[in-house]
Design an enzyme around this catalytic site. Structure first.
Site, short mmCIF file in Angstrom:
data_model
loop_
_atom_site.label_atom_id
_atom_site.label_comp_id
_atom_site.label_asym_id
_atom_site.label_seq_id
_atom_site.Cartn_x
_atom_site.Cartn_y
_atom_site.Cartn_z
N THR A 253 0.83 -1.21 0.00
CA THR A 253 0.00 0.00 0.00
C THR A 253 0.87 1.26 0.00
O THR A 253 1.95 1.30 0.57
CB THR A 253 -0.94 0.02 1.22
N ASN A 273 5.08 -2.31 2.58
CA ASN A 273 5.60 -3.64 2.85
C ASN A 273 4.72 -4.73 2.25
O ASN A 273 3.58 -4.50 1.86
CB ASN A 273 5.66 -3.85 4.38
N ASP A 318 8.38 -5.86 7.39
CA ASP A 318 7.50 -4.69 7.37
C ASP A 318 8.29 -3.43 6.98
O ASP A 318 7.99 -2.33 7.43
CB ASP A 318 6.82 -4.50 8.74
N LYS A 345 11.98 2.96 6.43
CA LYS A 345 12.09 2.09 7.60
C LYS A 345 13.35 1.23 7.61
O LYS A 345 13.90 0.94 8.68
CB LYS A 345 10.88 1.16 7.65
N ASN A 405 10.05 6.57 10.52
CA ASN A 405 8.72 6.22 10.02
C ASN A 405 8.13 7.41 9.27
O ASN A 405 8.84 8.13 8.59
CB ASN A 405 7.86 5.70 11.17
N TRP A 406 6.83 7.62 9.37
CA TRP A 406 6.17 8.65 8.55
C TRP A 406 6.52 10.07 8.99
O TRP A 406 6.27 11.02 8.24
CB TRP A 406 4.64 8.48 8.61
N CYS A 622 -3.06 -1.05 19.56
CA CYS A 622 -3.60 0.22 20.07
C CYS A 622 -3.34 0.41 21.56
O CYS A 622 -3.00 1.50 22.00
CB CYS A 622 -5.11 0.29 19.82
N HIS A 623 -3.53 -0.67 22.33
CA HIS A 623 -3.42 -0.52 23.79
C HIS A 623 -2.01 -0.77 24.29
O HIS A 623 -1.77 -0.67 25.49
CB HIS A 623 -4.43 -1.43 24.49
N MET A 661 -13.74 2.21 19.89
CA MET A 661 -13.29 0.88 20.30
C MET A 661 -14.07 -0.17 19.52
O MET A 661 -15.27 -0.33 19.71
CB MET A 661 -13.52 0.70 21.81
CA CA Z 1 3.10 -2.06 7.52
#
Ligand code: CA
Length: 723
Positions: A253, A273, A318, A345, A405-406, A622-623, A661
């Protein structure tokens, strides 16, 4: 005129007059082509088509930056994080926030002019890998463009925020999402998407900027050969894949960098990736897997393939090539070369000739173990043995988070240096049995074991000898080496701006906005931002006054996964603006409450271990790893009692879906959720004991017997808990 329209016209008139934009000029093609010297404005994501993120403005400079202060701040109503680079157009700032809300704010006063909410369905958070965030907007003529989490490309009127057109750019039944900024050139809007790990096939689309009509689409990885190939580039790519990769989508992507090069009329895509990451599952017979981890050049008018350069053939870590591409002209072996500067990366700074795609240089800018270097004749890396975790676990640098990264980098033509928010961190990759591999669409698929099983000897040694570090790194592309490095206290720091005042600005995850000398890295100025900063800063000018602005708000993959961010509570997201002589400050951030965990439920060691593995697969992104959250979304160690009582309803029934969530009843049952809950409570007790138990050293010693790596992880967590 209908009443609502009359109201809009009147409110626009008021807003436009207030903002002084009644006579604002459209963002024409000529303006965008000349954006580099248009010092008042920041007209596109990377400021101009070169995406150097360099402003020639020097009113604020190394000699007077100590007099810089906050002029104003604008606060949004969420704390879900900000990654957005604002646009500054004729005195107005435009930026995107959580859930793709767009804000227009007066650049001199911070007064809000309008907002636009595209009403993204909250259930989309399940396939937003890294928070419900967005990195920015594009402008063309009288319109602004935003890509949304649910795959729409939306055009709104810049003066009012009124919807002009909307196009669904992705198949809504698949797990695509958009977080990247659109780019505009030659009358077309270019938009990519994300979602590799969720089972998607990457592509980029071009839409007519005025009408929203689809002009062309270019896929980055081949589909099922039985369906036929879209073009020759896909047929050639398919020869480098094996097995039934299309069942997993393949990935690739283009979720961040898309750069238009007016000098060559080329469009460069930073391709992501492979998915799943593990190449033995994705393409069991091997192969380079084109065009993963590549720069692909297209004709922007037709979408036709021109050339590619693949950085990581057969990517298995990745290693996206999605990170920012910067166009520059640099002295190279006695001549001037037009190049792409790229620090993705994989940990190398790649310098690529823009005319041909030929690799000129690839030198490591951070710790790199997966490859020893590049053969400049073939452009291929020399992969180090044992790093592809085939049978044996491997400690690999950089981690899947990348050496960078970004977070936007910057290039200063004054110093000739590239300023990179670097992350020096490794990660252990553990093979899983391909037979046991379960690909779950809508969920995150890596194809390897995420941390949570026993740590290996290599990991143990690496953890103890090489804890994660981060720097603001100045890279000299001509000498192909670092010029200077400024260490940061925490990892995962924000994007960078370079200025004509010999300054580099950066926000940090420990809650500062800093200015350093561009030529030598000396820290000159610092402002407490009361939260972590991720986004890239900008500079603009209103009424002859230079401003620096940055969006502040923690979140995103890196902070959510690593947990080490601004140590106290979590204020709402803000846009901050600075000018010389101002002296504003932010309200102090209240310390987050840390309720005690409930008593440990009845659960066996096996059940807690299963809970940990399920948590790592479905919850940790996320957590947070080891249940150490960044606070932008709840840190589960500090849940209030009501959430423990309703834990299963939140996870399975979507009780908090409207807050973002997602529900997991498609993959988890009640018993599994109970085990996750037991693991979460166990972790809460562990860290509560660490914060309060003076006997932590004795406890740590007992861990040492099991594993020194556990001790190292424990020490890191203890420091985080103590903050
Ligand atoms: Ca990725």
């Amino acid at each position: 005129m209908p009443r609502t329209m009359r109201f809009l016209a009147i409110s626009c008139l008021t807003a436009c007059l207030l903002a002084g934009i009644a006579h604002a000029a459209p963002v024409s093609e000529q303006r965008l082509l000349a954006a580099g010297s248009d010092v008042d404005n920041w007209l596109s994501y990377g400021r101009d088509y070169s995406e150097q993120r360099y402003t020639p403005l020097d009113q604020i400079n190394a000699g007077n930056v100590s007099g810089l202060g906050m002029a104003w701040y604008f606060e949004t109503d969420t704390h879900l994080g900000l990654q957005s680079t604002p646009l500054a157009i004729d005195g107005v700032l435009y930026f995107s926030g959580a859930w793709n809300t767009v804000y227009a704010v007066d650049g001199a006063t911070g007064q809000m002019l309008w907002t636009f909410d595209p009403e993204v369905p909250r259930s989309k958070s399940i396939t937003a890998c890294c928070g419900v965030l967005n990195r920015g907007l594009a402008a063309w003529e009288d319109l602004l463009y935003i890509g949304t989490l649910d795959g729409r490309l939306i055009a709104i009127e810049r003066a009012t925020g009124t919807l002009r057109w909307s196009a669904q750019t992705t198949d809504p039944n698949q797990a695509y999402s958009i977080t990247g900024a659109p780019r505009v050139a030659r009358g077309k809007v270019f938009i990519g998407n994300g979602g590799s790990e969720f089972g998607t096939r990457g592509f980029v689309s071009a839409y007519d900027a005025a009408s929203g009509e689809l002009a062309w689409r270019f896929y980055t990885v081949p589909g099922n050969p039985a369906d036929g190939f879209e073009n020759d580039a896909m047929a050639r790519a398919a020869a480098t894949w094996s097995g039934e990769w299309w069942r997993y989508g393949g990935g690739g992507t283009v979720w961040d960098s898309i750069v238009y090069d007016p000098e060559f009329n080329q469009l460069y895509l930073g391709v992501g990736n492979g998915a799943p990451h593990n190449r033995r599952i994705r393409s069991p017979g091997g192969g380079d897997n084109l065009y993963l981890a590549s720069i692909v050049a297209l004709n922007p008018d037709t979408g036709e393939y021109l050339w590619h350069y693949q950085q990581v053939p057969g990517d298995t870590w990745d290693y996206t090539a999605s990170q920012q591409m910067t166009l520059a002209e640099i002295p190279w072996q006695g001549e001037q070369r037009k190049v792409i500067l790229h620090a993705p990366k994989a940990g190398f700074v790649y310098i690529v000739d823009r005319a041909t795609g030929k690799l000129l240089s690839a030198e490591p800018y951070t710790t790199v173990t997966w490859a020893s270097g590049y053969d400049l004749d073939t452009g291929r890396p020399q992969e180090n043995p044992g790093q592809d975790y085939d049978g044996e676990p491997a400690m690999v640098f950089p981690s899947a988070m990348g050496g960078h990264n970004w977070h936007p980098m910057a290039y200063s033509p004054d110093t000739g240096l590239l300023y990179i928010p670097e992350l020096d961190m490794g990660m252990e990759f553990n093979e899983i049995d391909a037979v046991d591999y379960q690909h779950l669409r809508r969920h995150y698929n890596t194809g390897y074991e995420l941390s949570g099983k026993a740590y290996s000897q290599a990991f143990t040694q690496a953890m103890l000898s090489h804890l994660p570090k981060a720097h603001l790194l100045a890279w000299d592309p001509v000498r192909q080496q670092a010029a200077w490095k400024l260490p940061h206290p925490y990892t995962h720091n924000g994007g960078v701006l370079a200025t004509g005042g010999n300054l580099v600005f950066q926000g940090t995850s420990d809650g500062r906005f800093i200015a350093v000398r561009a030529d030598n890295g000396e820290l000159l100025w610092s402002f407490p931002t009361e939260t972590s900063v991720m986004a890239g800063p900008i500079s603009y000018r209103v009424n002859g006054e230079q401003y620096i602005a940055v969006t502040a708000g923690r979140g995103g993959a890196l902070m959510m996964n690593m947990g080490r961010s601004y140590p106290t509570g979590n204020p709402n997201n803000r846009l901050l603006a600075f000018r010389l002589g101002a002296s504003g400050s932010l309200p102090a951030t209240p310390v987050a409450e840390r309720p005690l965990p409930p008593p440990m439920p009845e659960a066996s060691d096996e059940q807690i271990a299963e809970g940990r593995n399920l948590f790592n697969r479905f919850c940790a992104r996320c957590h947070g790893a080891d249940v150490v959250g960044d606070g932008s979304i709840p840190d589960l160690r500090y849940l209030a009692p009501v959430w423990h009582e309703n834990f299963a309803s939140v996870v399975l029934d979507g009780l908090m879906e409207q807050a973002g969530m997602p529900r997991f009843d498609d993959v988890l049952d009640n018993a599994q959720v109970d085990n996750i809950h037991a693991y979460v409570i166990a972790r809460a007790h562990e860290d509560h004991a660490l914060r309060t138990d003076q006997g932590w050293l004795a406890r740590a010693r007992s861990y040492l017997i099991d594993s020194a790596a556990q001790l190292a992880a424990w020490l890191v967590r203890r420091d985080a808990a103590a903050d």
